[in-house]
Write a protein that holds these residues in place. Structure first.
Motif: not given
Ligand SMILES: [Zn+2]
Length: 405
Positions: A35, A214-215, A218, A225, A227
């Motif tokens: 990403e 954000h990571e 995951h 994600d 998006y």
């Protein structure tokens, strides 16, 4: 306890590796989808070819790296252990490295649901010393530095994509006995980073902590994600495994009691109301996400309610709710029983099925002659989790004593 690696290198445009879906490529290399984070908060992905075999660090180099505890809240067996490694910090810059680690952890720890669950984490800093200060291609493409972890901007010809030698990063991180997540910081103020099997961020960039968060969505929460670009128009696959994306509409979720049906209509911390918003997991249509714009879609946002629930459940899956307790063998009345809890768990005591108290300790008194069953029910009753099956499985434990009087 699980060994996953998150490297964070903070600078001004960030890159992280998405789902760790690596495939074998020609010429012995492998391709990993990484990403890339833009300064405006948008996130993209690209395939990056990595070498099949990376140079490794010598045992002497690894042995020389000092481990510094940053925040230790309990035994590693009952905590999530975050391990920072650094690159491009010389022996005289370990103070700067420490500031960068501390500021990144402060940023993560101020962000929900980490904030409310901070004591479920241990944080470690491994002092990796580099020969030169800074990393490759910083501030401009073509700059070369001799550093311990080979971190570099302009990875895959992309300015903000900050790559690392993942083999070396993991070697140094393993100086800590129990590694759940590795975060690699580059000595840079340039916005950049990467995620995936190993995530990276610039140590000296104030926005880079968002990449790590954000990571962690995951790697800890197993979140997708949200998006909706990079894949295509209509999502062509079956129902995805991740809890924050679905092919079902709100009406279908309600009818079938699937995914985030318990949260539909609730006001979410990232703004708006939980519903089924079209687009996610790299596709425009035929798939839905829970809210308009959570951190799994754009940096600078909060997790949505289903995302928070998944994170909290995952924290407890790693740490459990009990750190220690008085022995389980038969006890005599008058002896104090105790439970040391983890996170926000609390204790309810029962004698022969009747609730008699709450709190970390209980001393059975005044019992009729005979043997009685004393139970400590340990659970986190947080309303941030609505999946009662998950609460029962990961966030609740019952301890039993047989007390004789
Ligand atoms: Zn992502």
């Amino acid at each position: 306890m699980r060994l996953t690696t998150l490297l964070v290198a903070v600078s001004f445009a960030l890159v992280a590796v998405a789902s760790p879906s690596a495939t074998a490529g020609p010429a012995g290399g492998r391709v990993e989808w990484m990403e890339v984070f833009s300064p405006d908060g948008t996130i993209g992905r690209m395939p990056v070819r990595l070498p099949a075999v990376e140079p490794s660090a010598s045992a002497m180099e690894v042995a020389a790296a000092e481990v510094v505890p940053i925040e230790i809240n309990g035994s590693s067996a009952t905590r999530f252990d975050l391990v920072f490694v650094g690159d491009g910090y010389t022996s005289t810059q370990l103070g700067l490295y420490h500031q960068h680690v501390q500021s990144k952890w402060n940023e993560i720890a101020a962000f929900e649901p980490f904030k409310s669950h901070r004591t479920q984490f241990n944080v470690w800093q491994v002092n990796v010393v580099s020969a030169q200060s800074g990393v490759d291609n910083d501030p401009t493409n073509g700059v070369s530095k001799s550093t311990a972890l080979d971190m570099r901007f302009w990875c895959n010809n992309t300015e903000r994509l900050l790559c690392v030698n993942q083999t070396k990063a993991r070697q140094f991180a393993a100086s800590v006995s129990d590694v759940d997540q590795v975060i690699a910081l580059a000595n840079s103020t340039k916005y950049g980073g990467a995620g995936g099997g190993v995530a990276t961020a610039s140590g000296g960039n104030a926005q880079a902590g968002q990449i790590a968060i954000h990571e962690l969505g995951h790697s800890i929460g197993g979140l997708a994600d949200e998006y909706d670009y990079g894949g295509g128009d209509c999502y062509p696959y079956g129902e995805p495994r991740e809890l924050n994306v679905s092919r079902s509409t709100a009406a279908q979720m309600r009818a079938n009691q699937t995914k985030w049906y318990r949260w539909l209509g609730q006001t979410s911390p990232d703004g708006g109301v939980v519903d089924t918003y079209q687009g996610g997991r790299y596709y425009k249509r035929c798939i839905y996400r829970p809210t308009s714009n959570s951190i799994m879609r754009s940096l600078g946002r909060q997790f949505n309610l289903p995302g928070r629930e998944a994170m909290i459940t995952a924290f407890y899956r790693e740490t459990g709710v009990v750190e220690a307790s008085s022995g389980q063998s038969i006890k005599s009345a008058g002896e104090t029983l105790w439970v040391k809890t983890v996170g926000n768990a609390s204790v309810t005591w029962q004698v022969d099925g009747v609730t008699v108290g709450t709190g970390p300790e209980f001393t059975p008194r005044g019992l009729a002659p005979g043997t009685h069953m004393v139970k400590a029910i340990v659970t986190d009753p947080t309303d941030a989790v609505r999946d009662e099956q998950a609460r029962a499985q990961w966030m609740t434990r019952t301890l039993v004593w047989h007390v004789t009087t």
